[in-house]
Design an enzyme around this catalytic site. Sequence first.
Site, PDB file in Angstrom:
ATOM      1  N   HIS A   1      -7.348  -6.113   0.928  1.00 57.33           N
ATOM      2  CA  HIS A   1      -6.151  -5.273   1.069  1.00 57.33           C
ATOM      3  C   HIS A   1      -5.243  -5.721   2.218  1.00 57.33           C
ATOM      4  CE1 HIS A   1      -4.043  -1.531   0.133  1.00 57.33           C
ATOM      5  NE2 HIS A   1      -4.017  -1.193   1.410  1.00 57.33           N
TER       6      HIS A   1
ATOM      7  N   SER B   1       0.834  -1.199   0.000  1.00 56.65           N
ATOM      8  CA  SER B   1       0.000   0.000   0.000  1.00 56.65           C
ATOM      9  C   SER B   1       0.875   1.259   0.000  1.00 56.65           C
ATOM     10  CB  SER B   1      -0.965  -0.050   1.204  1.00 56.65           C
ATOM     11  OG  SER B   1      -1.982   0.893   1.044  1.00 56.65           O
TER      12      SER B   1
ATOM     13  N   ASP C   1     -10.082  -5.785  -2.998  1.00 56.21           N
ATOM     14  CA  ASP C   1      -9.459  -4.729  -2.195  1.00 56.21           C
ATOM     15  C   ASP C   1     -10.353  -3.495  -2.240  1.00 56.21           C
ATOM     16  OD1 ASP C   1      -7.873  -2.536  -1.389  1.00 56.21           O
ATOM     17  OD2 ASP C   1      -6.029  -3.492  -2.107  1.00 56.21           O
TER      18      ASP C   1
HETATM   19  N1  GSH Z   1      -8.166   3.192   8.633  1.00 58.16           N
HETATM   20  C1  GSH Z   1      -8.079   1.821   8.748  1.00 58.16           C
HETATM   21  C2  GSH Z   1      -7.343   1.202   7.584  1.00 58.16           C
HETATM   22  C3  GSH Z   1      -5.877   1.235   7.623  1.00 58.16           C
HETATM   23  C4  GSH Z   1      -5.301   0.153   6.761  1.00 58.16           C
HETATM   24  O1  GSH Z   1      -6.000  -0.630   6.109  1.00 58.16           O
HETATM   25  N2  GSH Z   1      -3.991   0.057   6.758  1.00 58.16           N
HETATM   26  C5  GSH Z   1      -3.361  -0.983   5.992  1.00 58.16           C
HETATM   27  C6  GSH Z   1      -2.298  -0.377   5.102  1.00 58.16           C
HETATM   28  S1  GSH Z   1      -3.046   0.796   4.015  1.00 58.16           S
HETATM   29  C7  GSH Z   1      -2.720  -1.988   6.926  1.00 58.16           C
HETATM   30  O2  GSH Z   1      -1.813  -2.690   6.545  1.00 58.16           O
HETATM   31  N3  GSH Z   1      -3.210  -2.062   8.149  1.00 58.16           N
HETATM   32  C8  GSH Z   1      -2.656  -2.938   9.149  1.00 58.16           C
HETATM   33  C9  GSH Z   1      -3.251  -4.295   9.171  1.00 58.16           C
HETATM   34  O3  GSH Z   1      -4.051  -4.648   8.300  1.00 58.16           O
HETATM   35  O4  GSH Z   1      -2.876  -5.039  10.062  1.00 58.16           O
HETATM   36  C10 GSH Z   1      -7.461   1.485  10.079  1.00 58.16           C
HETATM   37  O5  GSH Z   1      -7.069   2.383  10.800  1.00 58.16           O
HETATM   38  O6  GSH Z   1      -7.397   0.302  10.410  1.00 58.16           O
END
Ligand code: GSH
Length: 321
Positions: free
Chosen positions: A299, A188, A266
């Site tokens: 995603h 991402s 995604d």
């Molecule tokens: N806003 C949401 C989405 C954030 C999100 O999806 N982040 C992705 C990267 S863009 C991620 O890898 N999150 C950590 C995970 O899934 O463990 C949140 O705070 O959880």
Amino acid sequence: MAGDPQEPQAPQSQQSQQGQQGQQGQQGQQGQQGQQGGADALELLGEHGCFAGRQRFYRHASAAIGLPMRFSVFIPAQAEKGRVPVLFCLAGLTCTEETFMVKANAQRYAAEHGLMLVAPDTSPRGAGIPGEDDDWDFGTGAGFYLDAVCEPWSRAYRMESYICDELLRIAATVLPGDAGRVGICGHSMGGHGALVLAQRHPGLFRSVSAFAPIAAPSLCPWGRKAFGAYLGPDPQDWAGHDASRLMERAHCPFPEGILIDQGLDDGFLAEQLHPEAFEAACARAAQPLTLRRHAGYDHGYYFITTFIRDHIAFHAERLRA
Ligand SMILES: N[C@@H](CCC(=O)N[C@@H](CS)C(=O)NCC(=O)O)C(=O)O
């Protein structure tokens, strides 16, 4: 756990994280800098045995950022015999230096191939800049792997210099990485970071791959918001930090190819990611690209852990020589 400073239980030979270069095989020019003055001293926050190697979490005073920074590293057992190739792993929005190491299961395959993994944090923390903690997609946890040029962000948000100068030097001096065999991957926002830093520093990174990257940040809300504040309001000034715009003006910067995996379920794909823009730019640049689109994957890290084996093998093959 990275967030809990604890007494490290490191083996005797690893308690001092400086001055062990001589035991780790050949060191290059960057190794000389690491020995001077103790600027790259590391504080070991945690260490765990992992697939016959070591999973470590460090904190250090970053000269590039001007604040303490944390990063994590997986050191494979092969490092006991000499320097090993390095793969930088850049995480996405809201993540920390811990996320990729805990969730991707990359160590299993890095251990097989003898790759060292380095995962930086995703931004400075505690810079004291008004608004830095207001939004989850901007400021803290959202450094976008660039050097901000606009005040007040330019005071601390210098993730490109941090990774490409400071952390790479540390990986290849204090730690047993080989500065001549370095790859970069990311997810991402971290996929954006990998595709951009690899193009901006072709002499540093020999292999590049990404999971669900923000592939054309100038075209999406996340990118416009971050770039507008970090780089200024004129989109013309963003071209050098946009993977697709960089690729448009390149000619086959990575002849051995680029690997991207993208889930078709995604939720960010349509509005934020734009892999088709990067695909078109690669076609124009005669850049070999393997862009795999996977039905049924979203995603998150369940998607990443499904395909991480291929990415580790991809980098290992290109970093072997
Ligand atoms: N806003 C949401 C989405 C954030 C999100 O999806 N982040 C992705 C990267 S863009 C991620 O890898 N999150 C950590 C995970 O899934 O463990 C949140 O705070 O959880």
